[in-house]
Design a protein around this motif. Structure first.
Motif, PDB file in Angstrom:
ATOM      1  N   LYS A  62       0.834  -1.194   0.000  1.00  0.00           N
ATOM      2  CA  LYS A  62       0.000   0.000   0.000  1.00  0.00           C
ATOM      3  C   LYS A  62       0.874   1.250   0.000  1.00  0.00           C
ATOM      4  O   LYS A  62       2.089   1.172   0.105  1.00  0.00           O
ATOM      5  CB  LYS A  62      -0.923  -0.015   1.218  1.00  0.00           C
ATOM      6  N   ALA A  63       0.219   2.402  -0.105  1.00  0.00           N
ATOM      7  CA  ALA A  63       0.955   3.655  -0.188  1.00  0.00           C
ATOM      8  C   ALA A  63       1.856   3.862   1.023  1.00  0.00           C
ATOM      9  O   ALA A  63       2.971   4.387   0.899  1.00  0.00           O
ATOM     10  CB  ALA A  63      -0.013   4.831  -0.324  1.00  0.00           C
ATOM     11  N   GLU A  64       1.388   3.414   2.190  1.00  0.00           N
ATOM     12  CA  GLU A  64       2.203   3.602   3.396  1.00  0.00           C
ATOM     13  C   GLU A  64       3.451   2.715   3.398  1.00  0.00           C
ATOM     14  O   GLU A  64       4.350   2.908   4.227  1.00  0.00           O
ATOM     15  CB  GLU A  64       1.363   3.330   4.655  1.00  0.00           C
ATOM     16  N   ASN A  65       3.502   1.748   2.483  1.00  0.00           N
ATOM     17  CA  ASN A  65       4.683   0.895   2.366  1.00  0.00           C
ATOM     18  C   ASN A  65       5.739   1.468   1.420  1.00  0.00           C
ATOM     19  O   ASN A  65       6.854   0.945   1.344  1.00  0.00           O
ATOM     20  CB  ASN A  65       4.303  -0.501   1.835  1.00  0.00           C
ATOM     21  N   ASP A  66       5.405   2.534   0.699  1.00  0.00           N
ATOM     22  CA  ASP A  66       6.278   3.009  -0.369  1.00  0.00           C
ATOM     23  C   ASP A  66       7.668   3.407   0.126  1.00  0.00           C
ATOM     24  O   ASP A  66       8.682   3.085  -0.496  1.00  0.00           O
ATOM     25  CB  ASP A  66       5.642   4.192  -1.105  1.00  0.00           C
ATOM     26  N   SER A  67       7.738   4.110   1.246  1.00  0.00           N
ATOM     27  CA  SER A  67       9.027   4.559   1.767  1.00  0.00           C
ATOM     28  C   SER A  67       9.919   3.377   2.122  1.00  0.00           C
ATOM     29  O   SER A  67      11.103   3.341   1.762  1.00  0.00           O
ATOM     30  CB  SER A  67       8.814   5.454   2.999  1.00  0.00           C
TER      31      SER A  67
END
Length: 293
Positions: A62-67
């Motif tokens: 998910k987007a919160e995993n991108d970093s």
């Protein structure tokens, strides 16, 4: 000595670190090479080959995993730099094949590869990114627009691949002659600077900076280097009419710049005397620094 320094500097630009130092926060614990792997290469070979073994490819990213994904990806590439190139390519193929278990995950992973290896201001390791792109090009399920995007990147990088002969694109000379770039005379030059410019003040200023640079002029005057200013703007006739202002350069124009891996304008593609790409997407400052010890 100055000739050696210029050549060495241009080569070192292409061999600079792939990415910057990784940040904290990763997706999982990295594999540790066993004791029998005693050399740096053997340990990196093991870690590269086994890097993604414990990654859950089915769990949605998910987007919160991108970093964390980018950080993990950077670490993977840093380790890979010290591994055997065949091991690296095999690892990428295995990684991307497994990633297809979850198509949205695959897209996030290929986007991470694009960000780190293509969109950030770092020298491109073409073989590495091409291995990722190959998996995208071969993904039959990928949407048409995305496939076209990655297929185009694959094509232009292949046309301008580091260490390989550049695509022999068409140009028009100041005399109005149509020819191939590899047929443009370079005399005895060992380094050919394809200087890509367009319209606007940035290109004009860049031409002035290179034209007046003492280091570049010295090596051009000695015949060691050749500057070919390749214009890709909207007014080729007006540009080519200015050829007499640059007696030590060759001015040509082309409309085939979209076939080449040119990401910034103005910029340089550096060739050797066999038209092989030594470096690319280098700005004026990088060239000036290379030619001025």
């Amino acid at each position: 000595m100055k000739k050696f320094f210029a050549l060495f500097s241009l080569l070192m630009l292409a061999c600079a670190p792939l990415v910057g130092k990784a940040q904290t926060g990763t997706m999982f614990e990295y594999p540790i090479a066993p004791d029998p792997c005693t050399s740096l290469e053997s340990r990196c070979n093991y870690s590269t080959a086994h890097f993604w073994y414990i990654f859950d490819f089915h769990k949605p990213l998910k987007a919160e995993n991108d970093s964390a994904l980018i950080t993990t990806f950077v670490d993977y590439l840093q380790i890979m730099q010290q591994a055997n190139r065949n091991v690296a390519k095999s690892s990428i193929r295995s990684f991307m094949n497994r990633a297809q278990a979850n198509q949205p995950n695959f897209m996030r992973i290929i986007q991470a590869a694009e960000y780190v290896l293509y969109l950030t201001p770092q020298p491109l390791v073409d073989d590495v990114y091409l291995s990722f792109l190959q998996s995208a090009v071969e993904a039959t399920w990928m949407k048409k627009d995305a496939k076209a995007h990655y297929s185009n990147q694959y094509r232009i990088i292949t046309n301008t691949k580091l260490g390989a002969e550049i695509k022999n694109f068409n140009v028009t000379t100041a005399e109005g002659k149509k020819m191939k770039i590899c047929d443009v005379p370079v005399d005895s030059a060992e380094i050919v600077l394809l200087f890509f410019t367009s319209d606007g003040t940035n290109s004009q200023f860049a031409r002035t900076r290179i034209e007046t640079d003492l280091g570049v002029n010295e090596l051009v005057g000695q015949g060691y280097a050749k500057v070919i200013n390749v214009y890709v703007g909207e007014n080729p006739k007006e540009f080519l009419a200015e050829a007499s202002k640059y007696p030590n350069w060759t001015l040509v124009s082309t409309n085939e710049d979209k076939d080449l891996d040119i990401r910034i304008l103005p910029s340089f593609i550096v060739l050797d005397n066999k038209h092989r790409v030594m470096n690319k997407n280098q700005d004026v400052d990088a060239i000036k620094n290379a030619f001025n010890p």
